[in-house]
Design a protein around this motif. Structure first.
Motif, PDB file in Angstrom:
ATOM      1  N   GLY A 178       0.865  -1.218   0.150  1.00  0.00           N
ATOM      2  CA  GLY A 178      -0.005   0.071  -0.126  1.00  0.00           C
ATOM      3  C   GLY A 178       0.946   1.296  -0.116  1.00  0.00           C
ATOM      4  O   GLY A 178       1.900   1.483   0.452  1.00  0.00           O
ATOM      5  N   GLU A 179       0.490   2.376  -0.493  1.00  0.00           N
ATOM      6  CA  GLU A 179       1.067   3.563  -0.496  1.00  0.00           C
ATOM      7  C   GLU A 179       1.325   4.331   0.786  1.00  0.00           C
ATOM      8  O   GLU A 179       2.481   4.947   0.776  1.00  0.00           O
ATOM      9  CB  GLU A 179       0.511   4.583  -1.501  1.00  0.00           C
ATOM     10  CG  GLU A 179       0.703   3.844  -2.986  1.00  0.00           C
ATOM     11  CD  GLU A 179      -0.256   4.805  -3.940  1.00  0.00           C
ATOM     12  OE1 GLU A 179      -0.957   5.849  -3.665  1.00  0.00           O
ATOM     13  OE2 GLU A 179      -0.745   4.265  -5.027  1.00  0.00           O
ATOM     14  N   GLU A 180       0.281   3.982   1.582  1.00  0.00           N
ATOM     15  CA  GLU A 180       0.407   5.054   2.812  1.00  0.00           C
ATOM     16  C   GLU A 180       1.744   4.474   3.653  1.00  0.00           C
ATOM     17  O   GLU A 180       2.038   3.248   3.753  1.00  0.00           O
ATOM     18  CB  GLU A 180      -0.818   4.723   3.622  1.00  0.00           C
ATOM     19  CG  GLU A 180      -1.995   5.087   3.011  1.00  0.00           C
ATOM     20  CD  GLU A 180      -2.575   3.990   2.255  1.00  0.00           C
ATOM     21  OE1 GLU A 180      -1.912   2.906   1.825  1.00  0.00           O
ATOM     22  OE2 GLU A 180      -3.722   4.054   1.707  1.00  0.00           O
ATOM     23  N   ASP A 181       2.286   5.517   4.559  1.00  0.00           N
ATOM     24  CA  ASP A 181       3.567   5.142   5.045  1.00  0.00           C
ATOM     25  C   ASP A 181       3.373   3.999   6.358  1.00  0.00           C
ATOM     26  O   ASP A 181       4.110   3.418   6.540  1.00  0.00           O
ATOM     27  CB  ASP A 181       4.007   6.536   5.908  1.00  0.00           C
ATOM     28  CG  ASP A 181       4.704   7.341   5.071  1.00  0.00           C
ATOM     29  OD1 ASP A 181       4.459   7.355   3.873  1.00  0.00           O
ATOM     30  OD2 ASP A 181       5.188   8.688   5.701  1.00  0.00           O
ATOM     31  N   THR A 182       2.091   3.862   6.483  1.00  0.00           N
ATOM     32  CA  THR A 182       1.693   2.908   7.780  1.00  0.00           C
ATOM     33  C   THR A 182       1.573   1.560   7.196  1.00  0.00           C
ATOM     34  O   THR A 182       1.351   0.696   8.127  1.00  0.00           O
ATOM     35  CB  THR A 182       0.695   3.482   8.672  1.00  0.00           C
ATOM     36  OG1 THR A 182      -0.364   3.588   7.820  1.00  0.00           O
ATOM     37  CG2 THR A 182       0.944   4.619   9.223  1.00  0.00           C
ATOM     38  N   LYS A 183       1.536   1.245   5.756  1.00  0.00           N
ATOM     39  CA  LYS A 183       1.278  -0.111   5.333  1.00  0.00           C
ATOM     40  C   LYS A 183       2.266  -0.896   5.070  1.00  0.00           C
ATOM     41  O   LYS A 183       3.430  -0.214   4.721  1.00  0.00           O
ATOM     42  CB  LYS A 183       0.581   0.376   3.730  1.00  0.00           C
ATOM     43  CG  LYS A 183      -0.869   0.522   3.813  1.00  0.00           C
ATOM     44  CD  LYS A 183      -1.580  -0.600   3.550  1.00  0.00           C
ATOM     45  CE  LYS A 183      -3.070  -0.065   3.456  1.00  0.00           C
ATOM     46  NZ  LYS A 183      -3.941  -1.279   2.938  1.00  0.00           N
ATOM     47  N   GLY A 184       2.328  -1.898   5.290  1.00  0.00           N
ATOM     48  CA  GLY A 184       3.331  -2.895   5.138  1.00  0.00           C
ATOM     49  C   GLY A 184       3.328  -3.979   5.949  1.00  0.00           C
ATOM     50  O   GLY A 184       2.728  -4.112   7.074  1.00  0.00           O
TER      51      GLY A 184
END
Lengths: 334, 334
Positions: A178-184
């Motif tokens: 996901g693109e959001e910083d918190t995704k992963g």
């Protein structure tokens, strides 16, 4: 001597490279008689006479079915290990092989050794995008990674991009879901924080679809996900062409259309074909080691030699050493 | 009410499904006036009069930009949560939404709850292959997995394949970075051993390129790699078509060829288009919850409803419960 078409294609590739790149001389490592025969076929005997090409004879070869690490260790006189040793001993500025990929990585690791401050060397490839190509690393050297490895991959990949893509300020992305910083995953969320702290043009997370769309010049990932992504891309490209071929057979008009489109299809294949992209490079070792595709044609070998030349001329090892030292990652001695 | 084209396309999709599938009645959850208007446009008023379609009114909607878990928790009267609750209370056999994917997963988890012996529910998609399609799971619900999760994903994916693909003995593969049993990350090497012990047609490791090539019917992976692979496939497909379009512009003949090939290209697009494949399903929860693509057209919604119907008719929840209980994985209560 390795790869599916050795020694004919590697030798023919060396001939192409010697003709195209005046700045370099080439040493062909392997069975001398076989190399001489291949040189004759490729019309490269003049290059041998003039000294642009030379032969380093050795009889041993690592087979494609051998165990990677043990073959690299137990066959010090194999063409692959001898070539790598030349690059170690400053008798060569770089080595290129189309042999057993795992053994080539192992030979580079054991023979060249890793740059002291590098935690884990990474395998990097040039991947075709809509604009040209981007760099993905790691694509298979390290299946299980720590966040600090990924931060170092970013530094190494960025250096490689500056040298082979000629970019001033390569855009570095972290592959995630996901693109959001918190995704992963836990790994990428931690790596994301480390990347934010580096002196890089870090553009944040990128998704699988962003790679072909050329949103980043360098895509950082662990070797497991990178390998999965790379092979999925290969499979999806093949599927698309297979489906086009199948659908085209449904009518006379689409068959005719397909025949007229042939040059366009060939253009697409050329754009995404590994032949143009010079194989993979093991970054983070004390030398330039290029691992070309096992099915490398002469043209693919020539591209691999070009990348090797660029990396040697660009002083990639020193620049990676400096970049890692300057980076804010704290390498854990392992 | 969710998704990019709500309520028009979801309502039109429900009308298509009601006409095509006699066995089911449909409840449309959302703002009654908007749904009535969409029904009028789609020509579905007769279905409303005959009782095949009915409306469950609610005003609240979860927006696409909201935080997934908190939206699902804080908006109990949103169309998505109300629809999920119907499926929980046996007022519906399944629910389908094209709204916020994360919220839809959260709503399914919180409202339906997970099947007791399932460690982690997984998001499964139908992926186009050269032969038809295969199932990939997980594609995003769990970024960090334990080996036992993957073993359970295999059981759940196999059950899903039996029901929606109609296969007697689906081939289950484990996504890895090499075909050999010993290749992979720590996670996949351990998962491989667990999968060998299950009563499944486990075919071993598969690589990214094996998915489009239809080597497996069910591909098991963690949600991070699965998501990366899925999105890389999407990006690579788009790249291939973009390149074909660009190359075709280079001459009059290839342009003509492209025009003649148009039906073939449309056929390829249709084959790989998510419209045909019914969205994603969250497996391992106490009900049937389908998460359709946010950009779902009426046809995509109709396909999602078909899959929902198949799963409900096939008793997927009970079969997964039984399969997990019978499996040799030892779920760790978490």
């Amino acid at each position: 001597m390795g790869g599916d078409y050795a020694p004919a294609e590697p030798v023919a590739g060396a001939v192409l490279a010697a003709r195209e790149f005046d700045a370099i001389d080439l040493q062909l490592v392997g069975q001398e008689s076989a190399i001489r025969a291949a040189l004759a076929t490729a019309g490269g005997e003049g290059l041998l006479a003039s000294g642009r090409l030379s032969i380093v004879h050795t009889d041993e070869v690592i087979g494609m079915e051998e165990h990677a690490a043990s073959a690299a260790r137990s066959k010090p006189n194999s063409s692959m290990v001898v070539a790598t040793r030349l690059a170690k001993k400053d008798k060569a500025d770089a080595c290129v092989t189309a042999g057993h990929s795992g053994a080539a990585m192992a030979a580079a690791l054991f023979t060249l050794g890793r740059i002291r401050s590098v935690e884990r060397p990474a395998l990097a490839v040039l991947f075709p995008t809509i604009d040209g190509c981007c760099i993905i690393l790691d694509v298979g050297a390290n299946t299980d990674c720590r966040p600090t490895y990924l931060a170092q991959f970013a530094v190494m990949g960025e250096t490689y991009a500056r040298i082979v893509l000629g970019l001033e300020r390569p855009r570095v992305g972290l592959l995630s879901n996901g693109e959001e910083d918190t995704k992963g995953s836990q790994l990428t969320i931690e790596a994301h924080k480390l990347l934010r702290g580096l002196e890089l043009n870090f553009i944040g997370n990128v998704e699988g679809k962003d790679i072909p769309a050329a949103l980043a010049d360098v895509v950082v990932t662990d070797g497991f996900s990178g390998n999965v992504a790379l092979k999925m891309a290969e499979g999806m490209f093949k599927l698309t062409f297979d489906l086009v071929r199948r659908e085209a057979k449904r009518s006379i008009l689409t068959q005719l259309g397909g025949a007229l489109m042939r040059p366009a299809f060939l253009g697409v294949r050329k754009h995404v074909h590994y032949e143009e992209y010079g194989g993979a490079i093991l970054l983070g070792v004390e030398g330039v080691a290029i691992v070309a595709h096992g099915r490398s044609s002469a043209r693919a070998i020539r591209s691999a030699i070009r990348v090797a030349m660029q990396c040697a001329q660009g002083g990639i090892v020193d620049r990676i050493r400096g970049g890692i030292a300057a980076g804010s990652t704290t390498p854990v001695s392992t």
